[in-house]
Every structure is written in structure tokens, then in C-alpha cells.
Design an enzyme around this catalytic site. Structure first.
Site, mmCIF file in Angstrom:
data_model
loop_
_atom_site.group_PDB
_atom_site.id
_atom_site.type_symbol
_atom_site.label_atom_id
_atom_site.label_comp_id
_atom_site.label_asym_id
_atom_site.label_seq_id
_atom_site.Cartn_x
_atom_site.Cartn_y
_atom_site.Cartn_z
ATOM 1 N N ASP A 24 -15.748 -40.839 12.706
ATOM 2 C CA ASP A 24 -14.413 -40.961 13.306
ATOM 3 C C ASP A 24 -13.312 -40.705 12.269
ATOM 4 O OD1 ASP A 24 -12.623 -41.395 15.344
ATOM 5 O OD2 ASP A 24 -12.732 -43.577 15.275
ATOM 6 N N ASN A 26 -11.286 -37.651 12.254
ATOM 7 C CA ASN A 26 -10.956 -36.238 11.996
ATOM 8 C C ASN A 26 -9.508 -35.920 12.359
ATOM 9 O OD1 ASN A 26 -13.652 -36.061 11.438
ATOM 10 N ND2 ASN A 26 -14.181 -34.886 13.274
ATOM 11 N N ARG A 28 -6.893 -37.976 12.528
ATOM 12 C CA ARG A 28 -5.943 -38.579 11.583
ATOM 13 C C ARG A 28 -5.957 -37.849 10.239
ATOM 14 N NH1 ARG A 28 -8.160 -44.394 12.822
ATOM 15 N NH2 ARG A 28 -9.567 -43.083 14.040
ATOM 16 N N ARG A 37 -5.390 -30.814 15.044
ATOM 17 C CA ARG A 37 -6.590 -31.654 15.076
ATOM 18 C C ARG A 37 -7.902 -30.874 14.884
ATOM 19 N NH1 ARG A 37 -6.329 -36.831 17.153
ATOM 20 N NH2 ARG A 37 -8.443 -36.551 17.919
ATOM 21 N N HIS A 41 -11.640 -31.529 12.632
ATOM 22 C CA HIS A 41 -13.054 -31.456 13.055
ATOM 23 C C HIS A 41 -13.800 -30.461 12.166
ATOM 24 C CE1 HIS A 41 -12.014 -33.935 16.385
ATOM 25 N NE2 HIS A 41 -11.305 -33.021 17.011
ATOM 26 N N GLU A 71 -16.675 -39.839 27.038
ATOM 27 C CA GLU A 71 -15.238 -40.123 27.196
ATOM 28 C C GLU A 71 -14.384 -39.041 26.520
ATOM 29 O OE1 GLU A 71 -17.553 -42.320 26.186
ATOM 30 O OE2 GLU A 71 -17.561 -43.768 27.831
ATOM 31 N N LEU A 135 -36.797 -35.168 7.873
ATOM 32 C CA LEU A 135 -35.697 -35.956 8.448
ATOM 33 C C LEU A 135 -35.582 -35.629 9.944
ATOM 34 C CD1 LEU A 135 -33.124 -37.796 8.062
ATOM 35 C CD2 LEU A 135 -31.835 -35.690 7.717
HETATM 36 C C1 IPE Z 1 -16.102 -42.229 19.016
HETATM 37 O O1 IPE Z 1 -14.846 -41.912 18.525
HETATM 38 C C2 IPE Z 1 -16.816 -40.973 19.419
HETATM 39 C C3 IPE Z 1 -17.209 -40.096 18.326
HETATM 40 C C4 IPE Z 1 -17.048 -40.303 17.052
HETATM 41 C C5 IPE Z 1 -17.841 -38.885 18.724
HETATM 42 P P1 IPE Z 1 -13.542 -41.963 19.453
HETATM 43 O O2 IPE Z 1 -12.422 -41.573 18.588
HETATM 44 O O3 IPE Z 1 -13.766 -41.172 20.682
HETATM 45 O O4 IPE Z 1 -13.499 -43.505 19.842
HETATM 46 P P2 IPE Z 1 -12.268 -44.431 20.258
HETATM 47 O O5 IPE Z 1 -11.553 -43.708 21.360
HETATM 48 O O6 IPE Z 1 -11.406 -44.598 19.051
HETATM 49 O O7 IPE Z 1 -12.899 -45.711 20.667
HETATM 50 C C1 IPE Z 2 -13.922 -38.069 15.606
HETATM 51 O O1 IPE Z 2 -12.619 -37.876 15.199
HETATM 52 C C2 IPE Z 2 -14.524 -36.842 16.262
HETATM 53 C C3 IPE Z 2 -14.608 -36.933 17.724
HETATM 54 C C4 IPE Z 2 -14.398 -37.993 18.440
HETATM 55 C C5 IPE Z 2 -14.964 -35.729 18.436
HETATM 56 P P1 IPE Z 2 -11.380 -38.110 16.171
HETATM 57 O O2 IPE Z 2 -11.044 -36.814 16.802
HETATM 58 O O3 IPE Z 2 -11.642 -39.233 17.106
HETATM 59 O O4 IPE Z 2 -10.257 -38.517 15.126
HETATM 60 P P2 IPE Z 2 -9.142 -39.631 15.295
HETATM 61 O O5 IPE Z 2 -9.832 -40.902 15.669
HETATM 62 O O6 IPE Z 2 -8.210 -39.150 16.374
HETATM 63 O O7 IPE Z 2 -8.494 -39.710 13.952
HETATM 64 MG MG MG Z 3 -11.362 -41.215 16.982
#
Ligand code: IPE
Ligand code: IPE
Ligand code: MG
Length: 246
Positions: A24, A26, A28, A37, A41, A71, A135
Site C-alpha cells: 500500500d 503507491n 501517496r 498515481r 504503481h 473493492e 518460491l
Molecule cells: C489494499 O489497499 C489493497 C491492495 C493493496 C491491493 P487499499 O488502498 O485498497 O486499502 P484501503 O482502501 O486503504 O483500505
Molecule cells: C496500493 O497503493 C496499490 C493498490 C491498491 C492497487 P494505493 O493505490 O492504494 O496507494 P494509496 O493508498 O492511495 O497511497
Molecule cells: Mg491504498
């Protein structure tokens, strides 16, 4: 430096057999650099390579990465398209490397929702890496733990209706055998980056006794060394499984 940590963790205690990671932060990471964004990723792919190598080096048997949740389908179409293209790019770029390192890739989730190109790439990486012994790499894509548990319940009901099973035989093993993760032991360690202290519908059943490790670091910044730090912290924990200390 990180090889120092690797030596330490190998003598320090047992290495987790299975590590799960909620990758999580990416978005930000990109926002902090005034980038769109999707570039966050993209930058996260380097961290994926780092943790795979770290697991191979530390001899962790199973690595399960949360890459895209059910989601997450509710995000803007441009972001979803970018993530799906990235998945195809990752598979095209890494397939040979993963195969030569004897990594077996499995993709877990509701794959029926993937676009045809992404679906083909996923089928290809699973077929072409089958049998790798060093792995097991599980990529959770279009994954929801509640949906996975509901699917297991549906399969149990179908088996009961068809007379293959009597309800009295439904125990924890019967449920676990119908989850996507049936072939592997439960995760010993869950890592979540970006500081969020929640599970976000990931492996709800399987994480029953996992040690939780939350780091404020954003996923694209996470390195092999950070993985080793998390394993060292895991080795300092006392896992009691409901019993008393010995
Ligand atoms: C969880 O991250 C899903 C993945 C890392 C793929 P999210 O960014 O979707 O989760 P929330 O919305 O902060 O709970
Ligand atoms: C995690 O990074 C990757 C996915 C959920 C696909 P985010 O895209 O959720 O990054 P933040 O949480 O908005 O920083
Ligand atoms: Mg996130």
C-alpha cells in the site's frame, strides 16, 4: 549491508514459511512527487522485485502479495486501466526471470473480471512457471477475502446437495481446502506498508494467527533490506497461539 541482516536472521531464529504483504501507498508516493498515481504503481514494481529476491535469499517458501482488491474496481477507470496494463507489462518483463529463479506464480482472485489481455497474461505466467520449487509467489488480483469465504461456503453446499459430503463433516479443514490458498500453510507474517492499521479484506481466515507488521514506509520505497528487518522483528515476537508462555 542487507547481506549482514540476511546472515543475522538466518542464525537468529526460524524464518517465516509464508509472508503476506499488503502493498500500500503507491498513490501517496506519487502524490508526494507531484506525479500521477499510475507512476506510483509503476514504481512499486521495483519493490515487488526486491521482496521476491529477499524471499529467495532468506528461503521463505511462500510469498503472497495483495496487488488489486475487488473493492479497487471502484477506482477511476484510468487508474484501473493503468494497473491492468502494468500487470501485463510486469508479466511480459519478469516471466523468464521468475522461471529461471524457479518461482511458481499463482494468481488468486475473481479472474473472470479481468480484461482478456490481462487474463491471457495471468494464464500464461501460471502455466509457464508451474513446477518451480524455490518460491511459491501468489499474486492476489481482483481478490476479496469475504468473497473467497463465500465461494468456499457455496462449494460446501453444492457438495452436500450432491451427496458428496454430510454437513457434520464440515470442519475448519473442509473450509480451508476450498479457499484459493488451500495448497499453502497460513501466513506467519503479514506486512502492510503506508502505515494503515487495517486488513482491507485480505486473507481474513488465513491470518488468524499471523504476526502483524505495519511500517509507515510507502510501498515503492520498500526494499529487500526492509523485508529482512520485518523478518528480524518477527523473530523477536512470541507466538503463543492461545497457550501460555513456556
Ligand atoms: C489494499 O489497499 C489493497 C491492495 C493493496 C491491493 P487499499 O488502498 O485498497 O486499502 P484501503 O482502501 O486503504 O483500505
Ligand atoms: C496500493 O497503493 C496499490 C493498490 C491498491 C492497487 P494505493 O493505490 O492504494 O496507494 P494509496 O493508498 O492511495 O497511497
Ligand atoms: Mg491504498
Amino acid at each position: 549491508m542487507s547481506d549482514d541482516l540476511l546472515r543475522r536472521l538466518k542464525v537468529h531464529g526460524s524464518v517465516p514459511a509464508h509472508i503476506a504483504i499488503i502493498m500500500d501507498g503507491n498513490g501517496r508516493w506519487a502524490k508526494g512527487r507531484a506525479l500521477p498515481r499510475p507512476l506510483g504503481h509503476h514504481a512499486g514494481m521495483r519493490a515487488v522485485r526486491e521482496v521476491i529476491q529477499g524471499c529467495l535469499d532468506a528461503e521463505v517458501g511462500v510469498l503472497t502479495l495483495f496487488a488489486f482488491s475487488q473493492e479497487n474496481w471502484q477506482r477511476p477507470a484510468v487508474e484501473i486501466d493503468a494497473l491492468m496494463s502494468l500487470l501485463e507489462e510486469y508479466i511480459a518483463r519478469e516471466l523468464d526471470n521468475l522461471r529461471s529463479k524457479r518461482v511458481t506464480v499463482c494468481v488468486l482472485g475473481d479472474l473472470g473480471r479481468l480484461a482478456p489481455g490481462a487474463r491471457q497474461a495471468v494464464d500464461r505466467i501460471m502455466a509457464d512457471t508451474a513446477g518451480g520449487s524455490d518460491l511459491a509467489l501468489n499474486l492476489c488480483i481482483s481478490y476479496s477475502s469475504r468473497a473467497e469465504i463465500a465461494r468456499a461456503a457455496r462449494q460446501l453446499a453444492e457438495d452436500a446437495v450432491a451427496g458428496r459430503l454430510v454437513p457434520a463433516e464440515i470442519d475448519e479443514d473442509a473450509v480451508a481446502r476450498r479457499l484459493y490458498t488451500a495448497p499453502w500453510p497460513d501466513p506467519d507474517l503479514l506486512i502492510r506498508t503506508s502505515g494503515e492499521q487495517r486488513i482491507s479484506n485480505f486473507l481474513l481466515w488465513q491470518l488468524a494467527y499471523a504476526e502483524l507488521y505495519v511500517t509507515p514506509m510507502l510501498w515503492p520505497d520498500f526494499t529487500r533490506r526492509d523485508l529482512f528487518e520485518a523478518i528480524l522483528e518477527f523473530q523477536r515476537r512470541e507466538r503463543r497461539f492461545g497457550r501460555v508462555s513456556v
